[in-house]
Scaffold this motif. Sequence first.
Motif, PDB file in Angstrom:
ATOM      1  N   LEU A   1       0.834  -1.199   0.000  1.00  0.00           N
ATOM      2  CA  LEU A   1       0.000   0.000   0.000  1.00  0.00           C
ATOM      3  C   LEU A   1       0.867   1.246   0.000  1.00  0.00           C
ATOM      4  CD1 LEU A   1      -2.548  -1.057   2.752  1.00  0.00           C
ATOM      5  CD2 LEU A   1      -2.869  -1.153   0.287  1.00  0.00           C
ATOM      6  N   GLY A   2       0.408   2.279  -0.669  1.00  0.00           N
ATOM      7  CA  GLY A   2       1.043   3.585  -0.598  1.00  0.00           C
ATOM      8  C   GLY A   2       0.348   4.395   0.486  1.00  0.00           C
ATOM      9  N   VAL A   3       1.128   4.909   1.440  1.00  0.00           N
ATOM     10  CA  VAL A   3       0.587   5.672   2.563  1.00  0.00           C
ATOM     11  C   VAL A   3       1.308   7.013   2.666  1.00  0.00           C
ATOM     12  CG1 VAL A   3      -0.103   3.611   3.858  1.00  0.00           C
ATOM     13  CG2 VAL A   3       2.163   4.560   4.201  1.00  0.00           C
ATOM     14  N   PRO A   4       0.705   7.993   3.348  1.00  0.00           N
ATOM     15  CA  PRO A   4       1.306   9.330   3.419  1.00  0.00           C
ATOM     16  C   PRO A   4       2.662   9.394   4.132  1.00  0.00           C
ATOM     17  CG  PRO A   4      -1.016   9.442   3.975  1.00  0.00           C
ATOM     18  CD  PRO A   4      -0.652   7.988   3.881  1.00  0.00           C
ATOM     19  N   ASN A   5       2.833   8.616   5.212  1.00  0.00           N
ATOM     20  CA  ASN A   5       4.094   8.669   5.964  1.00  0.00           C
ATOM     21  C   ASN A   5       4.221   7.456   6.879  1.00  0.00           C
ATOM     22  OD1 ASN A   5       2.698   9.309   8.512  1.00  0.00           O
ATOM     23  ND2 ASN A   5       2.355  11.324   7.601  1.00  0.00           N
ATOM     24  N   LYS A   6       5.368   7.325   7.539  1.00  0.00           N
ATOM     25  CA  LYS A   6       5.635   6.157   8.386  1.00  0.00           C
ATOM     26  C   LYS A   6       4.704   6.092   9.596  1.00  0.00           C
ATOM     27  CE  LYS A   6      10.400   5.443   7.080  1.00  0.00           C
ATOM     28  NZ  LYS A   6      11.791   5.308   7.535  1.00  0.00           N
ATOM     29  N   PHE A   7       4.416   7.242  10.203  1.00  0.00           N
ATOM     30  CA  PHE A   7       3.505   7.245  11.350  1.00  0.00           C
ATOM     31  C   PHE A   7       2.122   6.757  10.946  1.00  0.00           C
ATOM     32  CE2 PHE A   7       0.329   9.387  14.019  1.00  0.00           C
ATOM     33  CZ  PHE A   7       0.678   8.847  15.247  1.00  0.00           C
ATOM     34  N   PHE A   8       1.641   7.234   9.816  1.00  0.00           N
ATOM     35  CA  PHE A   8       0.345   6.802   9.300  1.00  0.00           C
ATOM     36  C   PHE A   8       0.363   5.293   9.073  1.00  0.00           C
ATOM     37  CE2 PHE A   8      -2.976   6.090   6.241  1.00  0.00           C
ATOM     38  CZ  PHE A   8      -3.934   7.039   6.521  1.00  0.00           C
ATOM     39  N   CYS A   9       1.443   4.800   8.482  1.00  0.00           N
ATOM     40  CA  CYS A   9       1.589   3.364   8.233  1.00  0.00           C
ATOM     41  C   CYS A   9       1.513   2.570   9.530  1.00  0.00           C
ATOM     42  CB  CYS A   9       2.913   3.105   7.519  1.00  0.00           C
ATOM     43  SG  CYS A   9       3.228   1.360   7.175  1.00  0.00           S
ATOM     44  N   TYR A  10       2.227   3.026  10.546  1.00  0.00           N
ATOM     45  CA  TYR A  10       2.234   2.338  11.840  1.00  0.00           C
ATOM     46  C   TYR A  10       0.823   2.282  12.430  1.00  0.00           C
ATOM     47  CZ  TYR A  10       2.810   1.564  16.799  1.00  0.00           C
ATOM     48  OH  TYR A  10       2.673   1.076  18.071  1.00  0.00           O
ATOM     49  N   CYS A  11       0.150   3.416  12.472  1.00  0.00           N
ATOM     50  CA  CYS A  11      -1.200   3.465  13.051  1.00  0.00           C
ATOM     51  C   CYS A  11      -2.187   2.636  12.238  1.00  0.00           C
ATOM     52  CB  CYS A  11      -1.681   4.903  13.156  1.00  0.00           C
ATOM     53  SG  CYS A  11      -0.771   5.885  14.351  1.00  0.00           S
ATOM     54  N   LEU A  12      -2.099   2.731  10.929  1.00  0.00           N
ATOM     55  CA  LEU A  12      -2.998   1.977  10.060  1.00  0.00           C
ATOM     56  C   LEU A  12      -2.815   0.480  10.271  1.00  0.00           C
ATOM     57  CD1 LEU A  12      -5.049   2.183   7.690  1.00  0.00           C
ATOM     58  CD2 LEU A  12      -3.092   1.911   6.166  1.00  0.00           C
ATOM     59  N   SER A  13      -1.577   0.017  10.285  1.00  0.00           N
ATOM     60  CA  SER A  13      -1.345  -1.414  10.447  1.00  0.00           C
ATOM     61  C   SER A  13      -1.737  -1.891  11.844  1.00  0.00           C
ATOM     62  CB  SER A  13       0.113  -1.775  10.143  1.00  0.00           C
ATOM     63  OG  SER A  13       0.987  -1.154  11.058  1.00  0.00           O
ATOM     64  N   LYS A  14      -1.501  -1.074  12.857  1.00  0.00           N
ATOM     65  CA  LYS A  14      -1.841  -1.454  14.229  1.00  0.00           C
ATOM     66  C   LYS A  14      -3.356  -1.549  14.443  1.00  0.00           C
ATOM     67  CE  LYS A  14      -1.126   0.001  18.992  1.00  0.00           C
ATOM     68  NZ  LYS A  14      -0.317  -0.971  19.673  1.00  0.00           N
ATOM     69  N   HIS A  15      -4.092  -0.604  13.875  1.00  0.00           N
ATOM     70  CA  HIS A  15      -5.530  -0.533  14.139  1.00  0.00           C
ATOM     71  C   HIS A  15      -6.411  -1.161  13.058  1.00  0.00           C
ATOM     72  CE1 HIS A  15      -4.928   1.953  17.665  1.00  0.00           C
ATOM     73  NE2 HIS A  15      -4.073   2.667  16.957  1.00  0.00           N
ATOM     74  N   HIS A  16      -5.913  -1.231  11.827  1.00  0.00           N
ATOM     75  CA  HIS A  16      -6.758  -1.697  10.732  1.00  0.00           C
ATOM     76  C   HIS A  16      -6.098  -2.746   9.844  1.00  0.00           C
ATOM     77  CE1 HIS A  16      -9.608   1.405  11.819  1.00  0.00           C
ATOM     78  NE2 HIS A  16      -8.643   2.301  11.751  1.00  0.00           N
ATOM     79  N   GLY A  17      -4.941  -3.230  10.249  1.00  0.00           N
ATOM     80  CA  GLY A  17      -4.221  -4.221   9.447  1.00  0.00           C
ATOM     81  C   GLY A  17      -5.032  -5.461   9.110  1.00  0.00           C
ATOM     82  N   PRO A  18      -5.642  -6.103  10.106  1.00  0.00           N
ATOM     83  CA  PRO A  18      -6.436  -7.301   9.809  1.00  0.00           C
ATOM     84  C   PRO A  18      -7.611  -7.027   8.873  1.00  0.00           C
ATOM     85  CG  PRO A  18      -5.900  -7.233  12.132  1.00  0.00           C
ATOM     86  CD  PRO A  18      -5.497  -5.900  11.550  1.00  0.00           C
ATOM     87  N   LEU A  19      -8.260  -5.884   9.047  1.00  0.00           N
ATOM     88  CA  LEU A  19      -9.372  -5.517   8.166  1.00  0.00           C
ATOM     89  C   LEU A  19      -8.881  -5.348   6.727  1.00  0.00           C
ATOM     90  CD1 LEU A  19     -12.341  -4.586   7.775  1.00  0.00           C
ATOM     91  CD2 LEU A  19     -11.528  -2.273   8.287  1.00  0.00           C
ATOM     92  N   LEU A  20      -7.763  -4.667   6.557  1.00  0.00           N
ATOM     93  CA  LEU A  20      -7.193  -4.495   5.219  1.00  0.00           C
ATOM     94  C   LEU A  20      -6.846  -5.836   4.591  1.00  0.00           C
ATOM     95  CD1 LEU A  20      -4.891  -1.415   5.751  1.00  0.00           C
ATOM     96  CD2 LEU A  20      -6.658  -1.623   4.016  1.00  0.00           C
TER      97      LEU A  20
END
Length: 70
Positions: free
Chosen positions: A42-61
């Motif tokens: 996935l292309g994401v805006p920045n590393k912090f966004f990536c960390y939060c996205l994977s931590k909170h929504h990784g399984p859903l994705l």
Amino acid sequence: MSTVDIWHDALVYIQEKVPKQVYDTWFTPIHLERVEGSIAQLGVPNKFFCYCLSKHHGPLLAEDISSARG
């Protein structure tokens, strides 16, 4: 199926499962760059966004991209 089609279908599944504010905040800024085997990049805006996205929504994705691929 192209990455654009996969991502569109995955977003449809995600929209059905999360509130609009969560969808707008976490899913509209990202895009599916490529899929190789069982790995989706996935292309994401920045590393912090990536960390939060994977931590909170990784399984859903993972679930919804997999469903979109068939």
